[in-house]
Design an enzyme around this catalytic site. Structure first.
Site, short mmCIF file in Angstrom:
data_model
loop_
_atom_site.label_atom_id
_atom_site.label_comp_id
_atom_site.label_asym_id
_atom_site.label_seq_id
_atom_site.Cartn_x
_atom_site.Cartn_y
_atom_site.Cartn_z
N ASP A 1 27.18 42.82 35.94
CA ASP A 1 27.90 41.73 36.70
C ASP A 1 28.66 42.38 38.05
OD1 ASP A 1 28.08 38.93 37.08
OD2 ASP A 1 29.64 38.69 35.61
N SER B 1 41.56 36.21 47.65
CA SER B 1 41.86 36.84 48.74
C SER B 1 43.37 35.98 49.17
CB SER B 1 40.92 36.84 49.75
OG SER B 1 40.50 35.59 50.12
N GLU C 1 47.13 34.66 42.44
CA GLU C 1 47.20 36.19 42.34
C GLU C 1 46.31 36.73 43.50
OE1 GLU C 1 48.71 38.11 40.45
OE2 GLU C 1 49.45 36.92 39.07
N GLY D 1 45.67 39.28 47.45
CA GLY D 1 45.39 40.59 47.85
C GLY D 1 46.92 41.43 48.07
N CYS E 1 43.32 44.84 43.36
CA CYS E 1 44.12 44.02 44.19
C CYS E 1 45.34 45.08 44.24
CB CYS E 1 44.36 42.64 43.73
SG CYS E 1 44.69 42.67 42.13
N LYS F 1 55.81 37.70 48.45
CA LYS F 1 55.56 37.50 49.83
C LYS F 1 53.79 37.01 49.75
CE LYS F 1 56.88 41.08 52.57
NZ LYS F 1 57.07 42.47 52.71
N GLU G 1 51.00 36.52 35.79
CA GLU G 1 49.99 36.49 34.49
C GLU G 1 50.67 37.50 33.76
OE1 GLU G 1 46.12 36.98 36.62
OE2 GLU G 1 46.03 35.03 36.07
#
Ligand code: NAD
Length: 485
Positions: A95, A230, A251, A253, A285, A452, A459
């Site tokens: 994948d 992103s 969640e 970048g 990330c 920010k 998570e």
């Protein structure tokens, strides 16, 4: 002959594989060779409708089960994932292109950790009793309802589990849309949850590009959206979710700082910088891509970094000796090569790497630039590839200000042997997930997420429970009701 990576069908809805070939075909390309290994079809409006109505209908019964019963199913799914780790790791490698050396220990295993952890917590989710004299208030921790998960392409199994496990533990149902770049692994997560006993419709997977994600986010039946992606996508999805007053987890970048003081153990600091820049070929990330090195150890650090980076083994990702794989797509490779050219043009000093590797597939050499300054493009923008920027600094105060001078705030790390300094500096860094004398550890027990522009919510850990449930409070009066008239 059909490739072993080809799934039985594109979608998994209501406990079964479902196909609708009238959707846009999505080719699955193996990044190590460039060959097409599978095809899935983007969800049509009919498929989106089927997934949402199924998940909506199934949720209420699921929430009525005891937490212990739900947890048992999640823990059984964790066991199945571990038993099938090799097969799932091979699929993860197909994948994403990530080397099997990594996927064997970081993907299905991390997904299984999430299923096990939240399965364990499910039976302990309770409210409070709040005495009010003779009266009292009690609270109930309730499911949000129907949750949508939308994934990025770097950790397809992990993301499907990090969102699914806490959602299901709290009594929600989920419709998950993987990244169109890596559509295969989430289907296995759905299949395994079903095999473990999850009722039909509780965890569904549908494929598609951004427009399928947008259709899910804007549907009035959806109560929560959890996105990994992103910052530009996050802004769009957050705004769309806000229009429907939905809960969100974002969640996103990063461009995280990794600060190495003169007194640090150089070998460990080099190891941290390698883990924080070259794992998964830099497609992480939380990577510490701005490596601030205090001037006293700069040349020593760079020399060891170049030497150890030279030991990376690029090659067939299915060979367990390979320690560095290709970029996920040709497009991502070209983006990364474009940033490398920018780095050269803007005057950064190339220490190692700096070009496409001379082999099949979308490989970019692990690349280190030194003498990078704060205003250079490679120090400001998220590259999402194996490009490390090394910047010099003199003082603690200066480096804290420079480290925080970014729109992002996902992660930050400090290497030093002065523990007071380590805690003092970490305390001032604007980041959600931090490290002292380490980098990029992400155990399920620890909250993970950014501040920010890097995100909203957390998570993993008990924090994730707060983001997949809500509290109802109930005032109970024991005596008569007093009223003005
Ligand atoms: P992306 O933003 O391009 O896509 C993410 C997902 O959003 C995909 O599934 C995509 O189809 C979907 N999407 C796109 N537009 C949408 C819309 N308008 N509505 C709903 N869904 C939409 O990200 P990517 O290129 O797949 O992943 C790389 C990015 O993800 C990087 O910025 C990286 O830092 C970030 N990331 C963050 C974390 C984290 O936990 N913080 C983890 C992994 C990756």
């Amino acid at each position: 002959m059909t490739h072993p990576a080809q799934p039985k069908a594109s979608h998994f809805i209501n406990g079964a594989y479902v196909e609708d070939t009238s959707g846009t075909p999505i080719p699955v390309i193996y990044a190590a060779t460039g060959e097409q290994i599978a095809t899935v079809y983007a969800a049509t409006p009919a498929i989106v409708e089927q997934a949402l109505s199924t998940a909506k209908a199934a949720q209420k019964e699921w929430a009525k089960m005891t937490g212990t019963e739900r947890g048992r199913i999640l823990r059984r799914a964790a066991d199945i994932m571990r038993e099938r780790n090799h097969e799932l790791s091979v699929l993860e490698t197909y994948d994403t292109g990530k080397p099997l050396q990594e996927t064997l220990v970081a993907d299905a295993t991390s997904g299984a950790d999430a299923l096990e952890y939240f399965g364990g917590l499910a039976g302990s989710l309770t409210g409070e009793h709040i005495p009010m004299g003779e009266d009292w208030v009690y609270t109930m921790r309730e499911a949000l309802g129907l949750c949508v998960g939308i994934g990025a392409w770097n950790y397809p199994t992990q993301i499907a589990c990090w969102k699914g496990a806490p959602a299901l533990a709290c009594g929600n149902s989920m419709v998950f849309k993987p990244s169109e770049t890596t559509p295969l692994c989430a289907l296995k997560v759905a299949e395994i949850l079903h095999e473990a006993g999850a009722p039909a419709g509780i965890y569904n997977v549908i494929q598609g590009m951004g427009e399928v994600g947008a259709a899910l986010v804007t549907d009035p039946r959806v109560d929560k959206v959890s996105l990994t992606g992103s910052v530009p996508t996050g802004k769009k999805v957050y705004a769309a979710a806000a229009a429907g007053m939905k809960h969100v987890t974002m969640e996103l970048g990063g461009k995280s700082p990794l600060i190495i003081f003169d007194d640090a153990d150089v070998e460990n600091a080099v190891g941290g910088a390698i883990n924080g820049n070259f794992y998964s070929s830099g497609q992480v990330c939380s990577n510490g891509t701005r490596v601030f090195v205090q001037k006293g150890i700069k040349e020593k650090f760079l020399a060891r970094l170049a030497e150890r980076t030279g030991n990376a083994i690029l090659g067939d990702p299915m060979d367990e000796a390979t320690s560095f794989g290709p970029m996920v797509t040709e497009n991502q490779m070209n983006i990364v090569l474009g940033y490398i050219e920018k780095g050269k043009e803007e005057g950064a000093r190339l220490i190692c790497g700096g070009k496409r590797a001379d082999m099949d597939g979308f490989f970019v050499e692990p690349t280190v630039f030194a003498d990078v300054t704060d205003d250079m493009t490679i120090a400001r923008e998220e590259i999402f590839g194996p490009v490390m920027s090394v910047l010099d600094f003199d003082t603690e105060e200066e480096v804290i200000a420079r480290a925080n001078d970014t729109e992002f705030g996902l992660s930050a790390g400090v290497f030093t042997n002065d523990f007071s300094r380590a805690h003092r500096v970490i305390g001032q860094l604007e980041a959600g997930s931090c490290f002292i004398n380490s980098y990029n550890d992400a155990p399920v027990e620890a909250p993970f997420g950014g501040v920010k522009a890097s995100g909203v919510g957390r998570e993993n850990s008990k924090e994730a429970i707060k983001h997949f449930s809500q509290v109802k409070s109930v005032y109970v009066r024991m005596g008569d009701v007093e009223a003005a008239f």
